[in-house]
Design an enzyme around this catalytic site. Sequence first.
Site, PDB file in Angstrom:
ATOM      1  N   ASN A   7       0.860  -1.186   0.000  1.00 42.71           N
ATOM      2  CA  ASN A   7       0.000   0.000   0.000  1.00 42.71           C
ATOM      3  C   ASN A   7       0.898   1.238   0.000  1.00 42.71           C
ATOM      4  O   ASN A   7       1.699   1.434   0.922  1.00 42.71           O
ATOM      5  CB  ASN A   7      -0.890  -0.030   1.253  1.00 42.71           C
ATOM      6  CG  ASN A   7      -1.914   1.083   1.260  1.00 42.71           C
ATOM      7  OD1 ASN A   7      -1.622   2.208   0.901  1.00 42.71           O
ATOM      8  ND2 ASN A   7      -3.130   0.772   1.693  1.00 42.71           N
ATOM      9  N   ARG A  18       4.001  18.580   1.215  1.00 44.29           N
ATOM     10  CA  ARG A  18       4.858  19.637   0.692  1.00 44.29           C
ATOM     11  C   ARG A  18       4.319  20.243  -0.600  1.00 44.29           C
ATOM     12  O   ARG A  18       4.636  21.371  -0.963  1.00 44.29           O
ATOM     13  CB  ARG A  18       6.273  19.068   0.444  1.00 44.29           C
ATOM     14  CG  ARG A  18       7.307  20.067  -0.034  1.00 44.29           C
ATOM     15  CD  ARG A  18       7.645  21.097   1.030  1.00 44.29           C
ATOM     16  NE  ARG A  18       8.686  22.001   0.547  1.00 44.29           N
ATOM     17  CZ  ARG A  18       9.981  21.872   0.813  1.00 44.29           C
ATOM     18  NH1 ARG A  18      10.390  20.836   1.561  1.00 44.29           N
ATOM     19  NH2 ARG A  18      10.860  22.726   0.364  1.00 44.29           N
ATOM     20  N   HIS A  43      -5.710   3.323  -1.481  1.00 40.47           N
ATOM     21  CA  HIS A  43      -7.007   3.562  -0.854  1.00 40.47           C
ATOM     22  C   HIS A  43      -7.362   5.033  -1.059  1.00 40.47           C
ATOM     23  O   HIS A  43      -7.165   5.859  -0.155  1.00 40.47           O
ATOM     24  CB  HIS A  43      -6.945   3.221   0.629  1.00 40.47           C
ATOM     25  CG  HIS A  43      -8.266   3.235   1.325  1.00 40.47           C
ATOM     26  ND1 HIS A  43      -8.576   2.396   2.364  1.00 40.47           N
ATOM     27  CD2 HIS A  43      -9.376   3.985   1.134  1.00 40.47           C
ATOM     28  CE1 HIS A  43      -9.811   2.639   2.790  1.00 40.47           C
ATOM     29  NE2 HIS A  43     -10.310   3.612   2.058  1.00 40.47           N
ATOM     30  N   ARG A  45      -9.373   8.281  -0.930  1.00 36.85           N
ATOM     31  CA  ARG A  45     -10.489   8.755  -0.118  1.00 36.85           C
ATOM     32  C   ARG A  45     -11.056  10.023  -0.727  1.00 36.85           C
ATOM     33  O   ARG A  45     -10.355  10.761  -1.424  1.00 36.85           O
ATOM     34  CB  ARG A  45     -10.033   9.004   1.322  1.00 36.85           C
ATOM     35  CG  ARG A  45      -9.807   7.724   2.116  1.00 36.85           C
ATOM     36  CD  ARG A  45      -9.368   8.046   3.534  1.00 36.85           C
ATOM     37  NE  ARG A  45      -9.434   6.880   4.402  1.00 36.85           N
ATOM     38  CZ  ARG A  45      -8.475   5.966   4.519  1.00 36.85           C
ATOM     39  NH1 ARG A  45      -7.370   6.089   3.802  1.00 36.85           N
ATOM     40  NH2 ARG A  45      -8.610   4.936   5.340  1.00 36.85           N
ATOM     41  N   HIS A  50      -4.404  11.546   0.669  1.00 39.75           N
ATOM     42  CA  HIS A  50      -3.156  10.939   0.186  1.00 39.75           C
ATOM     43  C   HIS A  50      -3.291  10.585  -1.295  1.00 39.75           C
ATOM     44  O   HIS A  50      -3.028  11.421  -2.144  1.00 39.75           O
ATOM     45  CB  HIS A  50      -2.710   9.751   1.049  1.00 39.75           C
ATOM     46  CG  HIS A  50      -3.811   8.881   1.573  1.00 39.75           C
ATOM     47  ND1 HIS A  50      -4.670   8.183   0.770  1.00 39.75           N
ATOM     48  CD2 HIS A  50      -4.159   8.583   2.861  1.00 39.75           C
ATOM     49  CE1 HIS A  50      -5.499   7.480   1.521  1.00 39.75           C
ATOM     50  NE2 HIS A  50      -5.226   7.714   2.790  1.00 39.75           N
ATOM     51  N   GLU A  73      -8.778  -0.007  -2.707  1.00 34.74           N
ATOM     52  CA  GLU A  73      -9.633  -0.050  -1.538  1.00 34.74           C
ATOM     53  C   GLU A  73     -10.474   1.220  -1.489  1.00 34.74           C
ATOM     54  O   GLU A  73     -10.060   2.271  -1.969  1.00 34.74           O
ATOM     55  CB  GLU A  73      -8.788  -0.126  -0.262  1.00 34.74           C
ATOM     56  CG  GLU A  73      -7.880  -1.323  -0.178  1.00 34.74           C
ATOM     57  CD  GLU A  73      -7.044  -1.316   1.081  1.00 34.74           C
ATOM     58  OE1 GLU A  73      -6.487  -2.382   1.418  1.00 34.74           O
ATOM     59  OE2 GLU A  73      -6.926  -0.259   1.730  1.00 34.74           O
ATOM     60  N   THR A 110      -7.706   6.202   9.818  1.00 35.02           N
ATOM     61  CA  THR A 110      -7.423   5.004   9.048  1.00 35.02           C
ATOM     62  C   THR A 110      -8.601   4.051   9.223  1.00 35.02           C
ATOM     63  O   THR A 110      -9.436   4.227  10.118  1.00 35.02           O
ATOM     64  CB  THR A 110      -6.111   4.336   9.516  1.00 35.02           C
ATOM     65  OG1 THR A 110      -5.798   3.228   8.668  1.00 35.02           O
ATOM     66  CG2 THR A 110      -6.216   3.875  10.956  1.00 35.02           C
ATOM     67  N   HIS A 201      -3.745  -4.479   7.937  1.00 32.90           N
ATOM     68  CA  HIS A 201      -3.796  -3.367   8.886  1.00 32.90           C
ATOM     69  C   HIS A 201      -2.842  -3.635  10.039  1.00 32.90           C
ATOM     70  O   HIS A 201      -3.013  -4.585  10.801  1.00 32.90           O
ATOM     71  CB  HIS A 201      -5.196  -3.091   9.438  1.00 32.90           C
ATOM     72  CG  HIS A 201      -5.321  -1.676   9.934  1.00 32.90           C
ATOM     73  ND1 HIS A 201      -5.686  -0.628   9.120  1.00 32.90           N
ATOM     74  CD2 HIS A 201      -5.080  -1.124  11.144  1.00 32.90           C
ATOM     75  CE1 HIS A 201      -5.694   0.495   9.798  1.00 32.90           C
ATOM     76  NE2 HIS A 201      -5.315   0.223  11.040  1.00 32.90           N
ATOM     77  N   ASP A 202      -1.839  -2.779  10.146  1.00 31.40           N
ATOM     78  CA  ASP A 202      -0.842  -2.820  11.223  1.00 31.40           C
ATOM     79  C   ASP A 202      -0.003  -4.086  11.222  1.00 31.40           C
ATOM     80  O   ASP A 202       0.629  -4.416  12.241  1.00 31.40           O
ATOM     81  CB  ASP A 202      -1.496  -2.630  12.603  1.00 31.40           C
ATOM     82  CG  ASP A 202      -1.978  -1.201  12.816  1.00 31.40           C
ATOM     83  OD1 ASP A 202      -1.479  -0.306  12.107  1.00 31.40           O
ATOM     84  OD2 ASP A 202      -2.849  -0.986  13.679  1.00 31.40           O
ATOM     85  N   GLY A 224       1.082  -1.302   4.350  1.00 33.17           N
ATOM     86  CA  GLY A 224       1.524   0.021   3.939  1.00 33.17           C
ATOM     87  C   GLY A 224       2.238   0.779   5.037  1.00 33.17           C
ATOM     88  O   GLY A 224       3.423   1.086   4.927  1.00 33.17           O
ATOM     89  N   HIS A 225       1.528   1.111   6.114  1.00 34.85           N
ATOM     90  CA  HIS A 225       2.074   2.017   7.118  1.00 34.85           C
ATOM     91  C   HIS A 225       3.396   1.506   7.691  1.00 34.85           C
ATOM     92  O   HIS A 225       4.403   2.234   7.699  1.00 34.85           O
ATOM     93  CB  HIS A 225       1.057   2.227   8.242  1.00 34.85           C
ATOM     94  CG  HIS A 225       1.510   3.183   9.291  1.00 34.85           C
ATOM     95  ND1 HIS A 225       1.449   4.550   9.125  1.00 34.85           N
ATOM     96  CD2 HIS A 225       2.045   2.971  10.522  1.00 34.85           C
ATOM     97  CE1 HIS A 225       1.928   5.148  10.209  1.00 34.85           C
ATOM     98  NE2 HIS A 225       2.286   4.213  11.065  1.00 34.85           N
TER      99      HIS A 225
END
Length: 251
Positions: A7, A18, A43, A45, A50, A73, A110, A201-202, A224-225
């Site tokens: 992700n 920036r 994903h 939104r 992002h 997603e 998230t 997730h995580d 991703g994160h």
Amino acid sequence: MTALSVNVNKIAVLRNSRGGGEPDVRRAAQACLDAGAHGITVHPRPDARHIRADDVYALAELTRSRGVEFNIEGNPFAPPRAGYPGLQALCRATLPAQVTLVPDGDDQLTSDHGFDFERDGERLRPLIAELAELGCRVSLFADADRDGIERAAELGAARVELYTGPYAEAFDGGDLDTALLTFAAAARRAQAAGLGVNAGHDLSQANLGAFLRGVPNVLEVSIGHALIGEALYQGLDATVRGYLDVIAKAR
């Protein structure tokens, strides 16, 4: 082997903080694929915090040219707005291999829960059918501890993605065995209903191996994160290869 879909949302977060075009989301995705990642996840939104629509189009072209999976997603219930044509419209324009439907809202930092299939099922059914007609494999974000995960199959989905936030918390808190039992049971119920099982997730290099050893037949993980955070220290190439090594050792 479990597929790794990277992700790249966090690359876009950094770019957007920036302005301009750096870091380049497409270039980062290409680096992940060069390192062996099996696919790319985004994903988008409605608030474009992002990933933006133009990123979706660019990454669709990249993944198509590389012959790898593109996974979009998003919340199918979120209406279009300026700069965001809506999830279904993005999917019609890009024809991703997989669409993961997620019940998130603008007020969520998230995604933090899966669908309530009893409440949301009939709203989801025609949207799933439309995506399936486009040739997209549909996955529904699901909580491992919620009853009714099997209904995703009756609604027309091909897979569920288990929301692994609670697993990551349990791993950090030392209550791993109980969490794995919950997730393994959810995976087996989904598989018995004919659904494939994804997870996300995580997840991190630290906790992924235990998850894959404890939960049967996970087809894909979307990460991703943690991956992007780890890459700040190790580099994208080394980090993606590290995840692939974790996956290979968990077989």
